[in-house]
Design a protein around this motif. Sequence first.
Motif, PDB file in Angstrom:
ATOM      1  N   CYS A 222       0.846  -1.184   0.000  1.00  0.00           N
ATOM      2  CA  CYS A 222       0.000   0.000   0.000  1.00  0.00           C
ATOM      3  C   CYS A 222       0.885   1.238   0.000  1.00  0.00           C
ATOM      4  O   CYS A 222       1.788   1.366   0.839  1.00  0.00           O
ATOM      5  N   THR A 260      -3.897   5.172   7.370  1.00  0.00           N
ATOM      6  CA  THR A 260      -3.891   3.708   7.239  1.00  0.00           C
ATOM      7  C   THR A 260      -4.793   3.044   8.267  1.00  0.00           C
ATOM      8  O   THR A 260      -5.222   1.896   8.081  1.00  0.00           O
ATOM      9  N   HIS A 309      -8.678   5.705   0.839  1.00  0.00           N
ATOM     10  CA  HIS A 309      -8.398   5.497   2.266  1.00  0.00           C
ATOM     11  C   HIS A 309      -9.227   6.422   3.146  1.00  0.00           C
ATOM     12  O   HIS A 309      -9.791   5.996   4.154  1.00  0.00           O
ATOM     13  N   CYS A 315      -9.055  -0.274   1.354  1.00  0.00           N
ATOM     14  CA  CYS A 315      -7.695  -0.702   1.024  1.00  0.00           C
ATOM     15  C   CYS A 315      -7.574  -2.159   1.414  1.00  0.00           C
ATOM     16  O   CYS A 315      -7.817  -2.524   2.578  1.00  0.00           O
ATOM     17  N   CYS A 318      -4.546  -2.160   4.221  1.00  0.00           N
ATOM     18  CA  CYS A 318      -4.750  -1.440   5.486  1.00  0.00           C
ATOM     19  C   CYS A 318      -6.054  -1.829   6.173  1.00  0.00           C
ATOM     20  O   CYS A 318      -6.121  -1.876   7.404  1.00  0.00           O
TER      21      CYS A 318
END
Length: 399
Positions: A222, A260, A309, A315, A318
Motif C-alpha cells: 500500500c 492507514t 483510504h 484498502c 490497510c
Amino acid sequence: MSALENLKQMSSEDAMNKIAALNLPDYGVSGNSLMERVELARIQCEEDGKEPGIVAALNNADVDGVLLEVLKQDPEKVFEGISALAYAFGTERKFLFLPESEADLAEADEIKGLGEKYQTEVIADFLNVRTYKGCVVMHIVTAANLTDALNGEYTPAVYVSVNGGELKKVAYGTKLSELADLDGSTAIQAGYCYLSSLDGDLTVEKAGIGNGILRVLTAKECIVAETEKRLTSNRKQSCGKCVFCREGLLQLQYMQKQITEGRGKADFVDLTKEIGEAMTYSTNCTMGEVSSEIALSAVNLFPEVYEAHIKKKKCDICFSTETVYINPKICNGCGECMDVCPLDCIEGRPKYIHMIDDMTCDKCGKCIEVCEEQAIVKTSGKVPKLPNRLTKVGRFKRH
C-alpha cells in the motif's frame, strides 16, 4: 605511485587546480559540483572565521545506508580521496562520518587502521553540518570517485540496488525498465520519492537515485502504508535540531499512520503538501530537504489511493477483513511468536497467554509459521472472546 602521492608532488594550489579540472559532481542530492562545495567552504573560512577541514559522509537522509557498500568494497579509495582533497585545500582536519547505527563498521580493524594511516577521524554519528561549517562536506562516493578520477579511471555512473539486491554501478543512460521488471507494478521508488509505474523510460540519471534505492511496488504494498514506514525511519535517524524537520516529520508520519488506520481527515492531503514543501527549503541538511519527498510524491501521484483510504475506508492491505489472534486455550506462552514479530505487536511473558495488538498487526503471518502449537489463527470470520490482559496459561475462562 598512488594518486595521493602524485598529487603531493605538486603545490596545494596546483593540486586544487588539477582537481578542479576533473569537473567532478558531488554524489547524492546536493546538486553541486565538488568545486562548488570547496568554494562554499572557503567562503565560510574567510568570512566567518571557520576552521577548514574535509568531511566525507552519506546524505543524512540516507536511512538505508545502501551506498556504504562503496566504502566496504574499497575503503582505502575513500580515505585516499579525502586526503587528496585535504592536501589541496590545505588542511589536516579530515573526518569520515558513518551512520550512528554503523558503530561496528567504524570500529572494524580495517577502517580503524586506514583512519590511522590517513590521519582521518572516523565518527559513527549524525552529521551536524552547522558544526562543520568551513569544511568541504562531500559524499563518501565522491571521495571514491575523486581517487578514480586522479588515477584516470573515473566513469560517470549511478549506483543502484534493485529491490534490495546487489549494489551495481550503472551508466547514466540506463533506463529503469532495463534494471527492473515493471510488469504488474503500481509504483516505483527511485531514491527518496515515488515515480509512476509508467516511468520506466526514465534514465537512472533523470530519476535522481541519490541513495542507491530502486524498488518496484506491486498491489501487495500500500502506497500510504509504505510512505508511513519511510517517514518513521527518517524520524528515527533525524537529529531533531531543526524545528521544520523535527515537527514536519512527526506530522507527516502521524497523518499517514492515521490514514492507514481509517482515521484520516479530508485536509490531510493538503497539509501533507504544505508541510512537505516547507521542509524542503527551511532545514539545514538533506534529512529535512528530501525526507518529505516520499510523502509529497505519494499524494501528488496517487490522489485516488488517498481518496479511497480517507473517504471510502477502502484498502485491501490497510483495511483487511482478516484478523490474526492467539487461541487462549492452546497458547503455552513460549514466546516464539514475539521473537519473530517485525512490528513488536505481540505482548506476553513466559507461561502467560500472549496477545496480539490488532491495530498494529499487519497480518504478515510470521508468528503463525513459528507456532508449533498452532495456537495462532488468521480468520475473516468471528473472533472468539480473548483475554484483555496477561493471563497465566490455563487460567483464561470464556464467559
